[in-house]
Design a protein around this motif. Structure first.
Motif, PDB file in Angstrom:
ATOM      1  N   ASP A   1       4.973   1.575 -11.302  1.00 29.04           N
ATOM      2  CA  ASP A   1       4.844   2.018  -9.915  1.00 29.04           C
ATOM      3  C   ASP A   1       4.249   0.857  -9.123  1.00 29.04           C
ATOM      4  OD1 ASP A   1       4.410   3.224  -7.475  1.00 29.04           O
ATOM      5  OD2 ASP A   1       2.885   4.616  -8.219  1.00 29.04           O
ATOM      6  N   ARG A   2       5.093  -0.007  -8.603  1.00 29.77           N
ATOM      7  CA  ARG A   2       4.645  -1.217  -7.920  1.00 29.77           C
ATOM      8  C   ARG A   2       3.784  -0.892  -6.708  1.00 29.77           C
ATOM      9  NH1 ARG A   2      10.646  -3.898  -8.478  1.00 29.77           N
ATOM     10  NH2 ARG A   2      10.424  -4.457 -10.662  1.00 29.77           N
ATOM     11  N   PHE A   3       4.240   0.030  -5.876  1.00 28.40           N
ATOM     12  CA  PHE A   3       3.512   0.322  -4.649  1.00 28.40           C
ATOM     13  C   PHE A   3       2.263   1.166  -4.895  1.00 28.40           C
ATOM     14  CE2 PHE A   3       7.536  -1.170  -3.098  1.00 28.40           C
ATOM     15  CZ  PHE A   3       7.168  -1.921  -2.006  1.00 28.40           C
ATOM     16  N   GLY A   4       2.195   1.834  -6.034  1.00 29.10           N
ATOM     17  CA  GLY A   4       0.992   2.563  -6.406  1.00 29.10           C
ATOM     18  C   GLY A   4      -0.091   1.641  -6.927  1.00 29.10           C
ATOM     19  N   SER A   5       0.257   0.383  -7.151  1.00 24.96           N
ATOM     20  CA  SER A   5      -0.669  -0.587  -7.743  1.00 24.96           C
ATOM     21  C   SER A   5      -1.058  -1.703  -6.786  1.00 24.96           C
ATOM     22  CB  SER A   5      -0.036  -1.200  -8.998  1.00 24.96           C
ATOM     23  OG  SER A   5       0.287  -0.201  -9.930  1.00 24.96           O
ATOM     24  N   CYS A   6      -0.747  -1.549  -5.491  1.00 23.27           N
ATOM     25  CA  CYS A   6      -1.146  -2.574  -4.521  1.00 23.27           C
ATOM     26  C   CYS A   6      -1.430  -1.912  -3.172  1.00 23.27           C
ATOM     27  CB  CYS A   6      -0.065  -3.646  -4.367  1.00 23.27           C
ATOM     28  SG  CYS A   6       1.440  -3.101  -3.536  1.00 23.27           S
ATOM     29  N   GLU A   7      -2.075  -2.670  -2.304  1.00 23.74           N
ATOM     30  CA  GLU A   7      -2.370  -2.187  -0.960  1.00 23.74           C
ATOM     31  C   GLU A   7      -1.191  -2.509  -0.042  1.00 23.74           C
ATOM     32  OE1 GLU A   7      -5.543  -3.050   2.639  1.00 23.74           O
ATOM     33  OE2 GLU A   7      -6.061  -3.693   0.603  1.00 23.74           O
ATOM     34  N   TRP A   8      -0.705  -1.482   0.668  1.00 20.03           N
ATOM     35  CA  TRP A   8       0.434  -1.667   1.563  1.00 20.03           C
ATOM     36  C   TRP A   8       0.430  -0.577   2.626  1.00 20.03           C
ATOM     37  CZ3 TRP A   8       4.501   1.877   2.105  1.00 20.03           C
ATOM     38  CH2 TRP A   8       4.460   2.960   1.220  1.00 20.03           C
ATOM     39  N   LYS A   9       1.278  -0.769   3.642  1.00 21.49           N
ATOM     40  CA  LYS A   9       1.454   0.243   4.689  1.00 21.49           C
ATOM     41  C   LYS A   9       2.871   0.099   5.255  1.00 21.49           C
ATOM     42  CE  LYS A   9      -0.225  -2.683   8.377  1.00 21.49           C
ATOM     43  NZ  LYS A   9      -1.035  -2.866   9.522  1.00 21.49           N
ATOM     44  N   LEU A  10       3.325   1.148   5.932  1.00 17.23           N
ATOM     45  CA  LEU A  10       4.624   1.082   6.614  1.00 17.23           C
ATOM     46  C   LEU A  10       4.427   0.455   7.985  1.00 17.23           C
ATOM     47  CD1 LEU A  10       6.477   4.456   5.914  1.00 17.23           C
ATOM     48  CD2 LEU A  10       7.128   2.175   5.149  1.00 17.23           C
ATOM     49  N   SER A  11       5.333  -0.437   8.352  1.00 18.33           N
ATOM     50  CA  SER A  11       5.281  -1.082   9.665  1.00 18.33           C
ATOM     51  C   SER A  11       5.948  -0.188  10.708  1.00 18.33           C
ATOM     52  CB  SER A  11       6.020  -2.429   9.618  1.00 18.33           C
ATOM     53  OG  SER A  11       7.421  -2.202   9.548  1.00 18.33           O
ATOM     54  N   GLU A  12       5.889  -0.610  11.966  1.00 28.10           N
ATOM     55  CA  GLU A  12       6.578   0.126  13.027  1.00 28.10           C
ATOM     56  C   GLU A  12       8.095   0.083  12.846  1.00 28.10           C
ATOM     57  OE1 GLU A  12       5.984  -4.041  14.783  1.00 28.10           O
ATOM     58  OE2 GLU A  12       4.616  -2.629  13.817  1.00 28.10           O
ATOM     59  N   HIS A  13       8.584  -0.824  11.996  1.00 28.31           N
ATOM     60  CA  HIS A  13      10.013  -0.904  11.680  1.00 28.31           C
ATOM     61  C   HIS A  13      10.353  -0.109  10.410  1.00 28.31           C
ATOM     62  CE1 HIS A  13      10.623  -3.872  14.800  1.00 28.31           C
ATOM     63  NE2 HIS A  13       9.594  -4.554  14.315  1.00 28.31           N
ATOM     64  N   ASN A  14       9.373   0.670   9.935  1.00 31.99           N
ATOM     65  CA  ASN A  14       9.525   1.508   8.744  1.00 31.99           C
ATOM     66  C   ASN A  14       9.816   0.677   7.495  1.00 31.99           C
ATOM     67  OD1 ASN A  14       9.369   4.115   7.579  1.00 31.99           O
ATOM     68  ND2 ASN A  14      11.597   4.185   7.424  1.00 31.99           N
ATOM     69  N   LEU A  15       9.142  -0.466   7.393  1.00 26.64           N
ATOM     70  CA  LEU A  15       9.261  -1.313   6.215  1.00 26.64           C
ATOM     71  C   LEU A  15       7.908  -1.400   5.512  1.00 26.64           C
ATOM     72  CD1 LEU A  15      11.483  -4.159   7.682  1.00 26.64           C
ATOM     73  CD2 LEU A  15      12.090  -2.613   5.799  1.00 26.64           C
TER      74      LEU A  15
END
Length: 164
Positions: A93-107
């Motif tokens: 689970d790559r995104f479960g193992s790092c800090e991230w957020k969705l941008s205004e472009h939904n990326l």
């Protein structure tokens, strides 16, 4: 010279060519974030602002990246070796193992990158066992951090002698 010898020499030469390291991200049709480590990244044009990267047709996320109309390219910073390994790993689970957020472009945007370029897909080009994706930059952020380098199957920071 037979093809297997050429392939071996090609891998040797390319492995000795240092590159930067990026992680490319998008979301699938269900909105699930996807990403992979990429070192086949280059600038293409200033007018319009275009970049390119290539994806192996055998990777599990191939169809999603080919069908998407946008993606984000993260130029990893020198302290993001763990992110490089994480997004190069399988069955995790790559995104479960790092800090991230969705941008205004939904990326999906990964925290701590040296730079992030959000792109709309400009063109795709079939090229052997890979497809080249050209993206037009719609948003760009820079933290001006030292980048992560890849050389001989290892990654690390820029050596201090580059700054003397």
């Amino acid at each position: 010279m037979d093809n297997s010898t050429n392939v071996s020499r090609f891998k040797e030469v390319m492995g000795n060519y240092p590159t930067g390291v990026t992680v490319v991200t998008t979301v699938n049709e269900q909105g699930v974030p996807l990403g992979l480590t990429v070192n086949s990244f280059a600038s293409v044009s200033l007018d319009p602002l275009l970049i390119l990267w290539s994806i192996d047709k055998r990777v599990s996320t191939y169809e999603t990246f080919i069908k998407t109309d946008k993606f984000a390219v993260h130029v990893l910073s020198g302290d993001q070796g763990d992110i490089c390994s994480l997004f190069a790993s399988r069955d995790i689970d790559r995104f479960g193992s790092c800090e991230w957020k969705l941008s205004e472009h939904n990326l999906p945007i990964i925290a701590g990158a040296s730079g992030v370029m959000q792109c709309k897909t400009f063109k795709t080009i079939e090229a052997g066992d890979h497809t080249i994706l050209i993206g037009e930059i719609i948003d760009i952020q820079s933290d001006n951090k030292e980048p992560l380098l890849y050389h001989k199957r290892k990654f690390g920071r820029i050596p201090d002698e580059f700054y003397i």
